[in-house]
Write a protein that holds these residues in place. Sequence first.
Motif, mmCIF file in Angstrom:
data_model
loop_
_atom_site.group_PDB
_atom_site.id
_atom_site.type_symbol
_atom_site.label_atom_id
_atom_site.label_comp_id
_atom_site.label_asym_id
_atom_site.label_seq_id
_atom_site.Cartn_x
_atom_site.Cartn_y
_atom_site.Cartn_z
ATOM 1 N N ARG A 293 0.918 -1.337 -0.023
ATOM 2 C CA ARG A 293 -0.077 0.166 -0.036
ATOM 3 C C ARG A 293 0.812 1.406 0.033
ATOM 4 O O ARG A 293 0.348 2.419 -0.246
ATOM 5 N N ALA A 294 2.239 1.196 0.349
ATOM 6 C CA ALA A 294 3.041 2.120 0.476
ATOM 7 C C ALA A 294 4.294 1.673 0.230
ATOM 8 O O ALA A 294 5.291 1.849 0.698
ATOM 9 N N LEU A 295 4.654 1.882 -1.380
ATOM 10 C CA LEU A 295 5.661 1.470 -1.827
ATOM 11 C C LEU A 295 6.590 2.604 -1.969
ATOM 12 O O LEU A 295 6.309 3.646 -2.082
ATOM 13 N N PRO A 296 8.074 2.567 -1.862
ATOM 14 C CA PRO A 296 8.852 3.625 -1.903
ATOM 15 C C PRO A 296 8.770 4.183 -3.444
ATOM 16 O O PRO A 296 8.408 3.223 -4.263
ATOM 17 N N SER A 297 9.311 5.247 -3.611
ATOM 18 C CA SER A 297 9.282 6.021 -4.946
ATOM 19 C C SER A 297 10.285 5.145 -5.814
ATOM 20 O O SER A 297 11.252 4.606 -5.196
ATOM 21 N N GLY A 298 10.383 5.093 -6.971
ATOM 22 C CA GLY A 298 11.236 4.364 -7.719
ATOM 23 C C GLY A 298 11.382 3.080 -7.718
ATOM 24 O O GLY A 298 10.339 2.465 -7.716
ATOM 25 N N CYS A 299 12.426 2.502 -7.675
ATOM 26 C CA CYS A 299 12.861 1.028 -7.327
ATOM 27 C C CYS A 299 12.172 0.587 -6.050
ATOM 28 O O CYS A 299 12.596 1.172 -4.889
#
Lengths: 325, 445
Positions: free
Chosen positions: B382-388
Motif C-alpha cells: 500500500r505504501a511502496l517507496p518511490s522509484g525502485c
Amino acid sequence: MKGFLRRVAFYLITAWAAITLNFLLPRLIPGDPVTRMLDRFHGQLGPNAVFALRKLFGQTSDNIWDQYVDYWTRLLHGDFGVSFTSYPTPVTTIIGQGLPWTLGLIGVCTVLSFIIGTGLGAFVGWKRGTWVDGFIPVTTFLTSIPYFWFGLIVVYVFAVVLRWFPLSGGYTPGLTPGFNTDFIGSVVLHALLPSIAIIVSSIGYWLLGMRNMMITTLSEDYVLLARAKGLSARRILSTYAGRNALLPSLAGFALSLGFIVGGSIITEVVFNYPGIGYALFQAVQGQDYPLMQGIFFIITIAVLAANLVADLLYVILDPRTRQGA
Amino acid sequence: MTEWSWGGILYWAQNSSALAFGAWWWFVPPGLCIALLGTALSLINFGIDEFINPRLRSAGIATRKGAKRAARASAAGIRRATGRTPRRALRRTDAAFTRGDVILQINDLVVDYGSADQPVRAVDGVSLTLRRGQVLGIAGESGSGKSTLAYAITRLHQPPAQITAGQLLYTGRDGETVDVLALDDRELTDFRWEELSIVFQSAMNALNPILRVGAQIEDAIEAHRPGMSGEERAERVRELMRLVGISADRVGAYPHELSGGMRQRVMIAIALALDPEIIIMDEPTTALDVVIQRQIVEKIMELKDRLGFSVIFITHDLSMLIELSDEIAIMYAGRVVETGAARDFYSSPQHPYSQGLLGSFPTLSGPKKTLTGIVGSPPDLRALPSGCPFRTRCPHAFEPCPVEDPPLLPIPTVRDADGDAPAPRAVACHLYTAQQAALAEGAAV
C-alpha cells in the motif's frame, strides 16, 4: 468398538445418576405429597386408610435405602405408581397416552425445522451477498418473538378470527382413534397450526448457525480445490461444504431432540394439545408427584437417547471421530 | 400494580383472557416490543460475529456495500479482459508440439486487491514464458505476489482480488492457442484440471477431512469424464496412487490417517488425475520437513520426465528452485525483477534481491557458505517507496534508484564453457543500465 463400549458405559452411569436424582428430589422438597393428598379428604380418613395410601404411594416409614431399592425394583418393572390427580390411573397409562402426541407433533416439527433451517442456511451461505441475505433479518425477527405469545396470536388469528383451524385438541372429539382417513386427516388438521408456530419460530436459529458455518467452510482450501477440480455445484454444496458445515449444528440438534419432551409444555398448553407437556403442566399444578417423577424419567431417557443418536450420527458423518479405525 | 414490565403485561392479558374478548391491542404491543428488542440484540450479535470471524465479513450484512462494490469491480474487470481479445483460437500452428515450445505465455498480468478507487497491486505487469516439459521456478518472499500469481493463472483468485489486465495464452497439444482470461465459466471449468491443475501449499487444508482420499481423486475424474465407468475410474485412482508412491490399498484412508508427506502425494495424484499439460505447485513442500521435501521434489521431477507435463514451481527457497528448475523468475513487490536460466542463477545472481535470497538459504547439496539474509522486511504494497521498490533494503542503492523504477530489460550473456548458446537473462536494476543500453544499441545496429 472399545470407544463405543466406553460411550455406552458413560450413558449408563449418566442414566443412573439422573434416575437417582429423580428419586431424591421429591424427597428433599419440603411438604409431603401424601399429606397433601390427605388434606383433600379433610381428615375424614381413618389411620388404616392413611397407612394404605402411604403404602400405595411408596411413602412408608422405611429408611431411605429400602425406599431406594424399592424405587428401582418398581422402576424396572415399569411401575411408576399411581397419579394423584387422576387417581387411580397408573402414571404409565397417562404417559403412554401423551407420549405419541408429543413425539408426533414436537418431534416431527423439531426434525422438520432442523432440516428446513439448515437446508435454507446452507443455501443462504452458498448464495451469500445476493438477495437471499434478506432471509436473515426476517428469520431472526421470527426467532426473537416470545414463543407463547406467537402461539397465542396464531391461535387468535387463524383459529378464533378466521376459523381456518380448530382451536384445541389433538383430533375432533367423537372420532374413534384408528387408522382411517377421517381420524388421520383430523390429526393432521389439528397439528398444522402448532407445527407452523414451532417451525416458523425455531427455523431462524438453525438457518443462522448453518449459514455462518457454511461461509466459514466455503473459504476452506478444500472447497477451492473442489471448485478447481470442476465438480458440480451440487457436489461441492453437499459433500464438500455442506457436510463439513453441518457438524457443529448436529450437537445443537441432539440437544433439541432431547428437549422435545421437556420443551413441549408451552406449545401444548397454548394449543391445548393432549401431549406429555400438557400432562406435566397439570401435574405441576396439581402437585402430582408420581406423574412428575414419571415424566422426568422419560425426559431423562429422551435426552440421553438423543445424545446417543447424535454421537452415532457424528461417527457416521465425521471419520475423525472414529477411534482406532 | 405500580411497576409494569412487558412480560407482566402479557401475563395479565393472558390471565384476563384478553384474546378471547378480541382485545388484541392489549396483547400485541408488548410481544412486538420483545421481538424487536430481541432482533436488535441479534443484529448487534451479527456485528460481533463478523468482527471476530473475518471470513464472515466478506459476506456480512454490515459490509454488504463493500461486497457489492467488489463484485461490480470484478465484473467490470472480466468484461475488460473479454473485450480485448477474441475468445477462441488466436493462432494455429499445425506442427506437432515438442519439448521446449511455449505452452503458456503470460503477458503483462495485473492483479489488484480491493475496490476500484484504491486498489493494491499484488501482481504488477508480470510477463513470463513456460515451455513444454520444463520447470519454471518463481521465487520471492511472502507478500511478493507469487501465490497471487499462481491463483490468477488458474483463475482461482477470490474477491477482493481481481485480474485487471493482461493475457494468459495457453497453447494446447492441438496447437490451438486460447486466452485463459477470455474463457467463460463453462469453458474454464473444462479447461482447468484437464489442461492445467494446481497443488496447494497445505495438503491438510486442501483435502476434505470427511471424504476418503480415493474418492477425492475420483471425483475430479468423474466431473470431467462422465462417460467413464465406476470400475475404470477406480482402476485409474489406484494407478495414480501407485504413480505418486502410495500403496493402492490406501484409497480408503481418510486424510487425517495419512502423514503430511503422504497427503501432499495425494494432492499430486489429484493434480495428475486428468493428465494435465501444466501443474502449478504453490509451495508444495513448505509445510514438510527437509527429508520429506526432498522425496516429494524427486517424485515431482520423476513424474514430470515420465509424463511430460510442465511445472510452475513457486517457493521462497531459491536454492531448491535452482536444483529443479529450467528457468527462474524472481518476484519482488508484485513484479518480476530478474529472469534467467537456473544454472546461471547459482553462479551469478544479478539483482541485489536475488543475491540476498540466495544468501538466505542453505543449499541441500554443495559447499558450505555463510548465510547472510536480506535486511528489512517485505514491502508494504500500500505504501511502496518511490522509484525502485527494493531500494530501501538494497545495499547498492544509488542516485537513480529513488527517481525511476527500473524496467525489466535483457542483459548481455556469455557463451559458457561447453559452447552452448547462452540463455537469455533479464534484470530490473539500475546497476545494469549501461549494459542494457549497450545491448539495445547493439541489437539496433
